[in-house]
Design a protein around this motif. Structure first.
Motif: not given
Length: 180
Positions: A1-2, A95-98, A130-136, A156-161
């Motif tokens: 999803m993106r 998702r709401a456009g904000n 945002y984007e979900i790639k390879n469950n990240e 950038f990867n959320y978990d890394d930050n």
């Protein structure tokens, strides 16, 4: 999803920003970019980045989150919800456009000695997707530019930050603005 909002970024180092503000103008630049995006109908009181720097309470070390929230509330009034939010709420806002203001802060979160280096140590940027790639989860931002460089869209990867991030939503209360 993106999800990716069509937001026009601006460099905090542009010639429109006073030279003495440029190094610490990321917060006002972020607010300016978000307000311009939300102001498609000219229904918002807008200020340029220099005016926002003064109005929001920018300092040479940056803009504190509580000041951004308090002073945007003063600027926008009661038809707006400006508050810190969670990652889940930030995703809902996208998702709401904000777009959402996102702050990297390794210093005041005690993460400056972390083994994982965050994307930025101390910096405000507009979160535009945002984007979900390879469950990240990857967050997409405008980076507010650099000296002699326009703002760029970066991911950038959320978990890394995650340990250094906080989010501020700037949301019109239902019915106060036309849909984007």
């Amino acid at each position: 999803m993106r999800v990716l909002l069509n937001v026009n970024g601006i460099s905090q180092y542009s010639s429109a920003v006073r030279a003495e503000y440029q190094n610490s103008a990321c917060g006002p630049t972020t607010a300016h970019v978000i307000l311009n995006y939300l102001n498609k109908d000219e229904a918002l009181p807008t200020k340029d980045i220099n005016e926002l720097y003064k109005f929001l309470g920018g300092t040479k070390i940056g803009l504190f989150k509580w000041r951004m929230i308090r002073n945007l509330r003063r600027l926008l009034g009661e038809n707006w919800c400006i508050e810190e939010c969670t990652l889940t709420e930030a995703i809902q806002q996208l998702r709401a456009g904000n777009p959402v203001a996102i702050k990297f802060d390794a210093y005041f979160t005690g993460q400056f000695f972390s083994k994982k280096k965050p994307m930025f140590d101390y910096h405000w940027v507009p979160l535009i997707g945002y984007e979900i790639k390879n469950n990240e989860l990857y967050l997409i931002i405008h980076d507010n530019g650099g000296r002699h460089r326009d703002s760029q869209i970066r991911s950038f990867n959320y978990d890394d930050n995650r340990k250094v991030l906080s989010f501020v939503k700037i949301e019109p209360i239902a019915g106060t603005l036309h849909s984007n």
